[in-house]
Design an enzyme around this catalytic site. Structure first.
Site, PDB file in Angstrom:
ATOM      1  CB  SER A 295      -8.091 -28.390  25.133  1.00  0.00           C
ATOM      2  OG  SER A 295      -8.857 -28.289  26.306  1.00  0.00           O
TER       3      SER A 295
ATOM      4  CB  ALA B  16     -11.764 -34.620  34.453  1.00  0.00           C
ATOM      5  CG  ASP B  17     -15.615 -33.451  30.159  1.00  0.00           C
ATOM      6  OD1 ASP B  17     -15.049 -32.598  29.457  1.00  0.00           O
ATOM      7  OD2 ASP B  17     -15.736 -34.647  29.814  1.00  0.00           O
TER       8      ASP B  17
ATOM      9  CE  LYS C 262     -10.911 -39.072  31.351  1.00  0.00           C
ATOM     10  NZ  LYS C 262     -10.660 -37.822  30.604  1.00  0.00           N
TER      11      LYS C 262
ATOM     12  N   GLY D  79     -16.118 -35.634  27.236  1.00  0.00           N
ATOM     13  CA  GLY D  79     -16.501 -34.451  26.462  1.00  0.00           C
ATOM     14  C   GLY D  79     -15.913 -34.508  25.060  1.00  0.00           C
TER      15      GLY D  79
ATOM     16  CD  GLU E 154     -10.607 -39.777  27.665  1.00  0.00           C
ATOM     17  OE1 GLU E 154     -10.194 -38.777  27.068  1.00  0.00           O
ATOM     18  OE2 GLU E 154     -11.637 -39.766  28.357  1.00  0.00           O
TER      19      GLU E 154
ATOM     20  CE  LYS F 286     -12.697 -28.527  32.114  1.00  0.00           C
ATOM     21  NZ  LYS F 286     -11.676 -29.376  31.569  1.00  0.00           N
TER      22      LYS F 286
HETATM   23  C1  5RP Z   1     -12.104 -36.486  26.404  1.00  0.00           C
HETATM   24  C2  5RP Z   1     -12.075 -36.178  27.846  1.00  0.00           C
HETATM   25  C3  5RP Z   1     -11.353 -34.948  28.269  1.00  0.00           C
HETATM   26  O1  5RP Z   1     -10.460 -35.274  29.268  1.00  0.00           O
HETATM   27  C4  5RP Z   1     -12.334 -33.947  28.793  1.00  0.00           C
HETATM   28  O2  5RP Z   1     -13.327 -33.736  27.820  1.00  0.00           O
HETATM   29  C5  5RP Z   1     -11.659 -32.633  29.164  1.00  0.00           C
HETATM   30  O3  5RP Z   1     -11.254 -31.967  28.003  1.00  0.00           O
HETATM   31  P1  5RP Z   1     -10.536 -30.572  28.031  1.00  0.00           P
HETATM   32  O4  5RP Z   1      -9.185 -30.785  28.627  1.00  0.00           O
HETATM   33  O5  5RP Z   1     -10.476 -30.144  26.595  1.00  0.00           O
HETATM   34  O6  5RP Z   1     -11.380 -29.634  28.861  1.00  0.00           O
HETATM   35  O7  5RP Z   1     -12.599 -36.883  28.671  1.00  0.00           O
HETATM   36  O8  5RP Z   1     -12.865 -37.619  26.128  1.00  0.00           O
END
Ligand code: 5RP
Length: 219
Positions: A30, A83-84, A94, A96, A103, A121
């Protein structure tokens, strides 16, 4: 009070300052989506983009941004992604969104990794967010047993297949005190395609959205 989406949008906008003329690597999720939408405003400056997922490629194309294959692009100056979780040392979890393998590959080809996150995060020790591991389907149970031996609780991401045709194990209860060592160890398990720890090669710059403004963390 700013919403989480407003914080994501603010860092996406701030990341535009780091976009050089030429080819740009674009992440998934997102926050990366907000960045893609910001890129549309400066598309005249960009030669082409390399996408880290099918979803991102679609979004870029919808904005009229040319998407090229990584093999055609070669090296690029900058990769921008969310990133998560991220530590002050710039190690990340990462995956999520399940795009961790592409990536990591695109990031490997970029001289600079710009991580864009909202302040939720940032963590001192990673592992509260379940660690995604992309696995070849036939190795699923074997890898899960090995991850249990490492202290984790792997859970198969139900109904999900990666862009590469594999499955994801989300590993709960990992206390990641040494991210580089853990990344190396999980990488070694046969059947693992990619572990969602980005520590051996972390971010170079982290733009973090806070209600007080965008903070810049550097390695
Ligand atoms: C996807 C990822 C994203 O960068 C991670 O999940 C963060 O997502 P968001 O910006 O929706 O919080 O690694 O594989």
């Amino acid at each position: 009070m700013m919403t989480q989406d407003e914080l994501k949008q603010a860092v996406a906008r701030a990341a535009i300052e780091y976009v050089p003329a030429g080819i740009i690597g674009v992440g998934t999720g997102s926050t990366a989506n907000f960045f893609t939408d910001e890129l549309a405003h400066i598309k005249g400056k960009i030669e082409a983009a390399v996408a880290s997922s099918v979803a991102t490629a679609e979004r870029l194309k919808k904005h009229g941004i040319r998407v090229i294959d990584l093999n055609e692009a070669g090296e690029m100056a900058v990769y921008v992604d969310g990133a998560d979780e991220i530590t002050p040392h710039m190690a990340m979890i990462k995956g999520g969104g399940g795009a961790l393998t592409r990536e990591k590959i695109v990031a490997a080809c970029a001289r600079k990794f710009i991580c864009i996150v909202d302040q939720t995060k940032l963590v001192d020790v990673m592992g509260k967010f379940p660690l995604p591991v992309e696995v070849i389907p036939m190795a699923r149970s074997y890898v899960a047993r090995q991850l249990v031996k490492l202290g984790g609780t792997p859970v198969l991401r139900a109904g999900f297949t990666t862009d590469n045709g594999n499955v994801i194990l989300d590993v709960h209860n990992m206390n990641i005190l040494d991210p580089v060592a853990m990344e190396t160890e999980i990488n070694q398990l046969v059947g693992v395609v990619t572990v969602g720890l980005f520590a051996r090669r972390g971010a170079d710059v982290c733009l973090m959205g806070t209600p007080e403004g965008v903070q810049t963390l550097k390695r």
